[in-house]
Design an enzyme around this catalytic site. Structure first.
Site, PDB file in Angstrom:
ATOM      1  N   ILE A 160      -8.394  25.697   0.380  1.00  0.00           N
ATOM      2  CA  ILE A 160      -9.343  24.627   0.018  1.00  0.00           C
ATOM      3  C   ILE A 160     -10.639  24.807   0.798  1.00  0.00           C
ATOM      4  O   ILE A 160     -11.733  24.663   0.249  1.00  0.00           O
ATOM      5  CB  ILE A 160      -8.713  23.239   0.265  1.00  0.00           C
ATOM      6  CG1 ILE A 160      -7.486  23.058  -0.633  1.00  0.00           C
ATOM      7  CG2 ILE A 160      -9.737  22.130   0.008  1.00  0.00           C
ATOM      8  CD1 ILE A 160      -6.659  21.812  -0.334  1.00  0.00           C
ATOM      9  N   ARG A 239      -5.898  15.003   6.375  1.00  0.00           N
ATOM     10  CA  ARG A 239      -4.850  13.992   6.448  1.00  0.00           C
ATOM     11  C   ARG A 239      -5.279  12.978   7.493  1.00  0.00           C
ATOM     12  O   ARG A 239      -5.952  13.336   8.466  1.00  0.00           O
ATOM     13  CB  ARG A 239      -3.533  14.599   6.934  1.00  0.00           C
ATOM     14  CG  ARG A 239      -2.623  15.117   5.850  1.00  0.00           C
ATOM     15  CD  ARG A 239      -2.031  13.986   5.015  1.00  0.00           C
ATOM     16  NE  ARG A 239      -1.110  14.495   4.012  1.00  0.00           N
ATOM     17  CZ  ARG A 239      -1.459  14.907   2.787  1.00  0.00           C
ATOM     18  NH1 ARG A 239      -2.718  14.881   2.415  1.00  0.00           N
ATOM     19  NH2 ARG A 239      -0.550  15.340   1.942  1.00  0.00           N
ATOM     20  N   GLU A 268      -2.832   4.917   6.502  1.00  0.00           N
ATOM     21  CA  GLU A 268      -3.194   4.480   5.144  1.00  0.00           C
ATOM     22  C   GLU A 268      -1.956   3.959   4.409  1.00  0.00           C
ATOM     23  O   GLU A 268      -0.856   4.409   4.698  1.00  0.00           O
ATOM     24  CB  GLU A 268      -3.853   5.630   4.365  1.00  0.00           C
ATOM     25  CG  GLU A 268      -2.949   6.828   4.141  1.00  0.00           C
ATOM     26  CD  GLU A 268      -3.663   7.998   3.478  1.00  0.00           C
ATOM     27  OE1 GLU A 268      -4.725   8.416   3.939  1.00  0.00           O
ATOM     28  OE2 GLU A 268      -3.109   8.506   2.490  1.00  0.00           O
ATOM     29  N   HIS A 286      -7.646   8.316  -0.793  1.00  0.00           N
ATOM     30  CA  HIS A 286      -6.789   9.518  -0.885  1.00  0.00           C
ATOM     31  C   HIS A 286      -6.687  10.017  -2.338  1.00  0.00           C
ATOM     32  O   HIS A 286      -5.596  10.067  -2.909  1.00  0.00           O
ATOM     33  CB  HIS A 286      -5.390   9.215  -0.311  1.00  0.00           C
ATOM     34  CG  HIS A 286      -4.630  10.461   0.079  1.00  0.00           C
ATOM     35  ND1 HIS A 286      -3.750  10.499   1.121  1.00  0.00           N
ATOM     36  CD2 HIS A 286      -4.635  11.714  -0.448  1.00  0.00           C
ATOM     37  CE1 HIS A 286      -3.225  11.715   1.216  1.00  0.00           C
ATOM     38  NE2 HIS A 286      -3.759  12.478   0.271  1.00  0.00           N
TER      39      HIS A 286
HETATM   40  C1  DGY Z   1      -2.019  16.773  -1.190  1.00  0.00           C
HETATM   41  O1  DGY Z   1      -1.809  17.527  -2.122  1.00  0.00           O
HETATM   42  O2  DGY Z   1      -1.576  17.005  -0.067  1.00  0.00           O
HETATM   43  C2  DGY Z   1      -2.811  15.563  -1.462  1.00  0.00           C
HETATM   44  O3  DGY Z   1      -3.274  15.003  -0.280  1.00  0.00           O
HETATM   45  C3  DGY Z   1      -2.007  14.560  -2.243  1.00  0.00           C
HETATM   46  O4  DGY Z   1      -0.950  14.124  -1.460  1.00  0.00           O
END
Ligand code: DGY
Length: 329
Positions: A160, A239, A268, A286
């Site tokens: 990512i 996270r 959260e 989220h």
């Molecule tokens: C993930 O894919 O980890 C996203 O945060 C959805 O939980």
């Protein structure tokens, strides 16, 4: 192959048409009302299940595994899996899978949405406009921070992180990143590895993308926030818990950061009032990977993992391959 004797527990409401596909092959107990499952309710649901489709909101630990003796596979719909005690699953012979890759691009897009929103004060100025404050236009209203030509820092240059870095080229940004070790040049795509301190000091804006673990708990805390530029925007799409939200709120209040864009929070869905009170924070609940196509791809990959495991085949995204020979059957 139809396996009507195998029971699948689905923890959340997930595209009914997809779950119907599962239902044609297995005995499925779904949760189309999306009732919140407390730990005892989840345990009751998994008590006779062979497979579970879960999301980040469900916690799988040793206590739950102890009362789910038939459970063979936990298919997490999400790439992050800090909701699952992987070591406990491995010890119990339970396969665990996640959904990497299919969400990289949508999640990277959302990181940019938050960076743009916070830097250009999009959500802040919209709230102000909706509240009826716009009586006259002024030359200096809502001046934000430039992204083009700035230095973007990425903490966690995984799949990512790299998708985020690729987008920075369109903004003519220099990209610096920190990982435990530098990436091979072909993966770094022109981004420069720096130490964590150097990252915090040099980034005009910083995006946090590391997975949560004991090692990354409060990776951005009070000490780190003394190093960032007071003009910087910080984005957390990793996270809750990777960033110390109390320290972040204090830094924003003290002007040690210009703004923040947050999709994830410690504890959260409860969000610290100290963050909610600040105008210079763009907040989303989220949803970084939440586009229809991506959510569908995530659900489909999780289902493929689940079905492979129950058919005795190695699932495509198995997180604990070491359990394979000793898996529950
Ligand atoms: C993930 O894919 O980890 C996203 O945060 C959805 O939980």
């Amino acid at each position: 192959m139809s396996e009507p004797n195998l029971k699948i527990a689905v923890a959340r409401r997930i595209f009914p048409a997809l779950i119907d596909e599962l239902r044609r092959r297995y005995d499925v107990r779904d949760n189309q009302d999306d009732a919140s499952l407390t730990a005892p309710a989840l345990a009751a649901r998994l008590a006779d299940a062979d497979g579970a489709l879960i999301t980040a909101g469900e916690r799988i630990d040793a206590a739950l595994l102890a009362v789910a003796p038939r459970l063979k596979v936990v298919a997490n719909i999400g790439v992050g899996y800090n909701n699952i005690d992987l070591a406990a699953c491995t010890a119990a012979g339970v396969l665990v899978t996640n959904t990497p890759d299919v969400l990289n691009e949508a999640t990277a897009d959302h990181a940019w949405a938050l960076l743009l929103a916070a830097a250009r004060r999009v959500t802040e100025s919209e709230r102000w406009l909706r509240a009826g404050h716009w009586q006259r236009w002024t030359f200096e209203m809502f001046m934000g921070a430039d992204l083009h030509g700035a230095t973007l820092g990425i903490l966690g240059m995984g799949r990512i992180g790299r998708a985020i870095a690729r987008r920075a080229q369109g903004f003519a940004m220099r990209v610096v990143y920190h990982n435990r070790s530098p990436l091979p040049a072909e993966q770094a795509g022109g981004a420069t590895w720096v130490t964590k301190d150097e990252l915090l000091r040099s980034a005009d804006h910083l995006i946090v993308v590391v997975p949560y673990s004991a090692a990354t708990h409060h990776a951005i805390g009070a000490a780190e926030l003394t190093l960032t530029k007071p003009t910087a925007v910080l984005v957390n799409i990793a996270r809750g818990g990777v960033v110390d939200d109390d320290a972040l709120a204090a830094a924003l209040r003290a002007g040690r950061l210009a703004a923040a864009g947050l999709d994830v929070f410690e504890g959260e869905p409860i969000v610290r009032p100290a963050l909610l009170e600040l105008d210079n924070v763009a907040l989303t609940p989220h949803i970084a990977s939440s586009t229809r196509a991506t959510r569908e791809a995530m659900a489909r990959l999780a289902m493929r993992n689940l079905e492979a495991a129950l058919a005795g085949e190695r699932p495509p995204s198995l997180l604990n391959p070491e359990v394979w020979d000793n898996r529950r059957r």
